[in-house]
Design an enzyme around this catalytic site. Structure first.
Site, short mmCIF file in Angstrom:
data_model
loop_
_atom_site.label_atom_id
_atom_site.label_comp_id
_atom_site.label_asym_id
_atom_site.label_seq_id
_atom_site.Cartn_x
_atom_site.Cartn_y
_atom_site.Cartn_z
N ASN A 149 -22.83 31.05 -16.35
CA ASN A 149 -21.39 30.75 -16.30
C ASN A 149 -20.63 31.48 -15.19
O ASN A 149 -19.58 31.02 -14.77
CB ASN A 149 -20.74 31.01 -17.66
CG ASN A 149 -20.77 32.45 -18.06
OD1 ASN A 149 -21.69 33.17 -17.72
ND2 ASN A 149 -19.76 32.88 -18.78
N GLU A 247 -24.19 42.37 -22.58
CA GLU A 247 -22.87 41.76 -22.73
C GLU A 247 -23.11 40.40 -23.33
O GLU A 247 -23.80 39.57 -22.74
CB GLU A 247 -22.17 41.63 -21.37
CG GLU A 247 -21.69 42.95 -20.80
CD GLU A 247 -20.73 43.69 -21.70
OE1 GLU A 247 -20.07 43.05 -22.55
OE2 GLU A 247 -20.65 44.91 -21.58
N CYS A 281 -17.24 34.27 -21.78
CA CYS A 281 -17.33 35.04 -23.02
C CYS A 281 -15.98 35.67 -23.33
O CYS A 281 -15.74 36.11 -24.45
CB CYS A 281 -18.44 36.08 -22.92
SG CYS A 281 -18.27 37.16 -21.53
N GLU A 458 -19.82 47.99 -18.23
CA GLU A 458 -20.09 47.53 -16.88
C GLU A 458 -18.85 47.75 -16.02
O GLU A 458 -17.75 47.90 -16.53
CB GLU A 458 -20.40 46.02 -16.88
CG GLU A 458 -21.58 45.63 -17.73
CD GLU A 458 -22.09 44.26 -17.35
OE1 GLU A 458 -21.67 43.28 -17.97
OE2 GLU A 458 -22.91 44.18 -16.41
C1 UN1 Z 1 -13.79 37.18 -16.70
O1 UN1 Z 1 -13.22 36.78 -17.71
O2 UN1 Z 1 -13.20 37.33 -15.62
O3 UN1 Z 1 -19.91 35.89 -19.26
C2 UN1 Z 1 -15.22 37.55 -16.67
C3 UN1 Z 1 -18.68 36.06 -19.27
C4 UN1 Z 1 -18.16 37.44 -18.97
C5 UN1 Z 1 -17.40 37.50 -17.73
C6 UN1 Z 1 -15.98 37.18 -17.90
N1 UN1 Z 1 -19.26 38.37 -18.92
O4 UN1 Z 1 -17.94 35.12 -19.47
#
Ligand code: UN1
Length: 477
Positions: A149, A247, A281, A458
């Site tokens: 993603n 994550e 996420c 992170e």
């Molecule tokens: C964001 O919202 O700018 O996999 C980053 C994901 C997260 C990154 C989101 N680790 O959606």
């Protein structure tokens, strides 16, 4: 058509087999053919990385910084072309895709400077005449397993701090989106990365991922992806004594108070829940709305949803691209059906047809949803949000926190008191006031609580916590 190869020990190497990268906006558009590595490709990459590590760590911080800075400059220079590739392989609308490519370049530049700032501590001993010195040292070979993603930002925000801290890397990008990771490898190669310091092995989780997890020479794994895969990885890491950082999912709440600025709130919710096709996420998948503003909120959300331009990611004016893959679309549609079965009123969520054959879906709201429904508890990872109604602040906070996840949590309010109180009480790693739950800066910590994250944070200076170990030296002169 040429096959994009793996990058192992400074060479472009053919894979065991190959995968076909298909544009989710147009199934007739083949983005490219990409090498899929074998277990032995991973072993060769790990061996090369291990051999290169002392050399990389013995470079001066300035030399490491220069290479990372050049890689950042190359990525920034190519942000538009890489953005187009990202939009083609992942389906993110072009403007957002180009912004992500830009972010990857910025991340390398930021960590280039961080390479110069690795500092330690000196503390007086409890015993006379002894100096105590605390320093950070690299872990060694780091395996990175990244999702589809954010196909360039996440590889960048794992690889750049790992390398800045003196580690060497083997990256396994998502099978669905190898193109952006390949571009990142190319930028690192052109920036003058010594052979073996950074390696790219594309391919499947079962082959490439598991080979990384099983290697005794891999010191740590940083992973972003789903909860089940995360726990599979963590279990294997514990068995082979690896440090692990994960994550994973989110079921992020966005609380809308009666006192919120309604127009700003609508724009915030549309972005948080539906931009990037809800495939973040950090997306807001539970909109928790107070009684007094509820009807006006629903009316304005519906109008805003009707006005959204959903279509081919490369088309001018598209705000929301397709779902990234057919299985993901099928899963989203199954959740829309489930929302109905569970008793919610579904607005939108249907499959859409466009000129090209792609995975298009209208954004969905689940009205009258309850927080104990599966659609309000499980991460859907699509453009779908439950709307939950509440009457007072206490109840809003309680619903927001009643989830297995804890990544990002937001509130829309003009009350300083509510904003302040929410910041304190939100059980999440990140809190947003009058902002979408998604869309974060790269120079500050990122991560969550509960099932969302495992291990240290992170990004920003906090990334060093994961990518180094601490050495305490006692000296009696
Ligand atoms: C964001 O919202 O700018 O996999 C980053 C994901 C997260 C990154 C989101 N680790 O959606």
């Amino acid at each position: 058509m040429d096959v994009f190869k793996n990058y192992i020990n400074g060479e472009w190497v053919e894979g065991q087999t190959e995968t076909t990268n298909v544009n989710p906006s147009d199934h007739s558009d083949i983005v490219g053919h990409y090498a899929a590595g074998s277990q032995s490709d991973v072993l060769v990459a790990v061996e090369a990385a291990k051999a290169a590590q002392p050399l990389w760590w013995n470079k001066t911080p300035e030399q490491r910084a220069d290479i990372l800075d050049r890689a950042g400059a190359i990525l920034l220079d190519r942000a538009s072309a890489i953005g187009t590739l990202l939009a083609r392989e992942e389906g993110k609308a072009l403007a957002e895709a180009a912004a992500e490519a830009n972010r990857a370049g910025r991340i390398f530049k930021y960590y280039a400077a961080e390479a110069l700032r690795m500092a330690g501590e000196n503390i007086a001993s409890t015993r006379p005449g002894i100096d105590v010195e605390i320093t950070r040292e690299p872990l060694g070979v780091i395996g990175l397993i990244t999702p589809w993603n954010f196909p360039i930002a996440i590889p960048a925000w794992k690889a750049a701090p790992a390398l800045a801290c003196g580690n060497v890397v083997v990256l396994k990008p998502a099978g669905l989106t190898p193109g952006c990771a390949w571009e990142m490898a190319k930028a690192l190669d052109e920036a003058g990365m010594p052979p073996g310091v950074f390696n790219l092995v594309m391919g499947s989780g079962g082959t490439v991922g598991d080979a990384l997890l099983e290697s005794r020479d891999v010191a740590a794994i940083s992973f972003t992806g789903s909860v089940p895969t995360g726990y599979h990885i963590a279990t294997k890491c514990v068995k082979s004594g690896k440090k692990v950082q994960m994550e994973m999912g989110g079921k992020n709440p966005l609380v809308v108070m009666d006192d919120a600025d309604l127009d700003h709130t609508i724009a915030t919710c549309i972005n948080a829940s539906f931009f990037a096709t809800g495939q973040r996420c950090t997306a807001a998948s539970r909109l928790i709305v107070q009684d007094g503003i509820y009807d006006a909120f629903i009316e304005k959300m519906q109008t805003a949803m009707k006005n959204l331009r959903i279509g081919h990611a490369l088309e001018d004016g598209t705000q929301i691209g397709p779902v990234a893959s057919v299985p993901q679309l099928d899963s989203n549609l199954a959740y829309v059906a489930l929302a109905r079965d569970e008793g919610a009123e579904v607005i939108g969520g249907e499959r859409l047809n466009r000129k090209t054959e792609g995975n298009f879906q209208a954004p969905a709201l689940f009205l009258g949803a309850k927080n104990d429904m599966r659609v309000s508890r499980e991460e859907i990872f699509g453009p779908c949000a439950s709307v939950l109604r509440f009457s007072d602040f206490e109840e809003g906070v309680a619903i927001a926190n009643d989830t297995d996840f804890g990544l990002s949590s937001g509130i829309c309010t003009t009350s300083l008191k509510h904003a302040r109180e929410y910041k304190r009480r939100a059980k999440a790693g990140m809190v947003m006031v009058n902002l979408p739950t998604a869309g974060v800066d790269y120079h500050v910590p990122f991560g969550g609580t509960k099932a969302s994250s495992y291990g240290s944070r992170e990004q920003g200076t906090y990334a060093a916590e994961f990518y180094t170990h601490v050495k305490t030296a006692y000296v009696l002169a």
